[in-house]
Design a protein around this motif. Structure first.
Motif, short mmCIF file in Angstrom:
data_model
loop_
_atom_site.label_atom_id
_atom_site.label_comp_id
_atom_site.label_asym_id
_atom_site.label_seq_id
_atom_site.Cartn_x
_atom_site.Cartn_y
_atom_site.Cartn_z
N PRO A 1 39.71 71.70 -86.95
CA PRO A 1 39.36 73.12 -86.84
C PRO A 1 39.81 74.01 -88.00
N HIS A 2 40.51 73.47 -89.02
CA HIS A 2 41.12 74.33 -90.05
C HIS A 2 40.12 74.77 -91.13
N LEU A 3 38.95 75.24 -90.71
CA LEU A 3 37.85 75.47 -91.63
C LEU A 3 38.03 76.67 -92.56
N TRP A 4 38.95 77.58 -92.22
CA TRP A 4 39.14 78.78 -93.05
C TRP A 4 39.76 78.44 -94.40
N LEU A 5 40.26 77.23 -94.55
CA LEU A 5 40.88 76.85 -95.83
C LEU A 5 39.84 76.41 -96.87
N ASP A 6 38.57 76.48 -96.52
CA ASP A 6 37.49 76.35 -97.49
C ASP A 6 36.80 77.72 -97.59
N PRO A 7 37.04 78.46 -98.68
CA PRO A 7 36.48 79.81 -98.79
C PRO A 7 34.95 79.82 -98.78
N SER A 8 34.31 78.75 -99.19
CA SER A 8 32.84 78.76 -99.17
C SER A 8 32.34 78.76 -97.72
N ARG A 9 32.98 77.98 -96.88
CA ARG A 9 32.62 78.03 -95.46
C ARG A 9 32.97 79.39 -94.86
N PHE A 10 34.12 79.91 -95.27
CA PHE A 10 34.56 81.19 -94.71
C PHE A 10 33.62 82.32 -95.13
N ALA A 11 33.01 82.19 -96.29
CA ALA A 11 32.02 83.18 -96.73
C ALA A 11 30.82 83.18 -95.78
N THR A 12 30.41 82.01 -95.37
CA THR A 12 29.32 81.91 -94.40
C THR A 12 29.70 82.61 -93.09
N VAL A 13 30.94 82.41 -92.69
CA VAL A 13 31.43 83.04 -91.46
C VAL A 13 31.40 84.57 -91.60
N ALA A 14 31.80 85.07 -92.77
CA ALA A 14 31.79 86.52 -93.00
C ALA A 14 30.38 87.08 -92.82
N THR A 15 29.40 86.42 -93.41
CA THR A 15 28.02 86.88 -93.30
C THR A 15 27.54 86.87 -91.86
#
Ligand SMILES: [Zn+2]
Length: 330
Positions: free
Chosen positions: A165-179
């Protein structure tokens, strides 16, 4: 988890636009619920733990009020929710969480915010958890795998879901989450839709820039091995082509001597110079291992809690600096 069989269907039709009117109707379901009423004029959004709090504040701006279930400095995985926190879930407009990080939150969301939640893990491709979280490629027949079912073992997040579950440590994935969060908030609160979308775009751009810095900074490194005490960096390793060797899945559990010996062997073979410890957990195990293999230690922040100074972005940049030094990147 056996909680599925006892899942309650919420009786109220609270919907995404629940506000103060709904508040009065739900205070009957728990003593002290009124204490956790959202404050101010902004709509209430609840974030399960720090990285999601940071994201919600960035994207929501002054249009929302963010409540966080995990207090700063608290290791989030074994969080237990107070009755006040649970009651707060009845009133919030949206709960932002990652299924698999905090069993208590997963259960509370299911029971109290089934119609008002966003599981961030559904928004990005997840990485499969290695067998009970162990390093991939490591030998079969390991007794630690059975450990999780023993009585007295703390319920670890990795045992609840099949992915890491530690997906926030990849900023590219986290960018998708932001959108996606921007879209979700815009749909729930159309009057402020443009603001949510603009801030989401800005946040995604910042995360994409951070991703670029990490990619460049970690492109040419003498070592690619990331030996960590708490196995939280699979997404970072995946994104930047590093190789995570985790000592233990559960940050609080004592690894077995056999597991320690295995990791020591890998560390020696791969000439690892640094064993990474983390901010909220005792560095003892990592220090013992470092001494065993003649390495040093350094702190790598899994950013599961609010950093002592700065924020998610600065903590990730600090991690990059630490990694570049430890892995001899040019
Ligand atoms: Zn973790």
């Amino acid at each position: 988890m056996m909680s599925d069989s006892s899942r309650r269907i919420p009786l109220r039709a609270t919907g995404l636009l629940a506000g103060f009117a709904a508040l009065a109707a739900v205070t009957g379901c728990g003593a002290g619920a009124a204490d956790s009423a959202p404050q101010g004029g902004g709509a209430g959004v609840t974030a399960a733990f720090y990285p999601l709090e940071w994201l919600a504040q960035r994207v929501g701006g002054s249009d929302i009020t963010v409540t966080t279930l995990t207090k700063p400095g608290v290791e989030p995985h074994d969080l237990e929710l107070t009755p006040q926190s649970v009651a707060g879930l009845e009133q919030t407009r949206l709960v932002l969480y990652i299924k698999g990080v905090q069993p208590a939150v997963d259960e509370a969301v299911e029971q109290h915010a089934a119609d008002r939640n966003l599981d961030v893990a559904t928004l990005v491709p997840t990485i499969e958890a290695t067998e009970e979280g162990h390093e991939e490629g490591h030998e079969e027949g390991h007794e630690e795998a059975e450990h999780a079912d023993e009585p007295g073992h703390e319920p670890g997040h990795e045992h609840e879901v099949s992915y890491d579950p530690h997906l926030w440590l990849d900023p590219s994935r986290f960018a998708t989450v932001a959108t996606e969060l921007g879209e979700r908030l815009a749909a729930a609160d159309p009057a402020h839709a443009q603001g949510y979308k603009d801030r989401a775009a800005k946040t995604a751009a910042e995360l994409t820039a951070l991703d670029g810095e990490l990619a460049r900074g970690l492109a040419n490194c003498r070592s690619k091995s990331l030996v960590t005490s708490h196995q939280a960096f699979a997404y970072l390793a995946d994104r930047y082509k590093l190789h995570q060797v985790g000592i233990s899945v559960d940050p609080d559990a004592e690894p077995s001597p056999a597991r320690l010996a295995e990791v020591a062997e890998v560390a020696k073979r791969e000439k690892v110079t640094t064993i990474f410890t983390e901010t909220l957990v005792s560095p003892k195990v990592a220090e013992v291992l470092a001494e065993e293999v003649g390495a040093g230690t350094a702190v790598l922040d899994p950013i599961e809690s609010k950093p002592a100074t700065g924020d998610y972005l600065s903590a990730m940049r600090q991690n990059l600096t630490t990694l570049k030094a430890a892995l001899s990147c040019t």
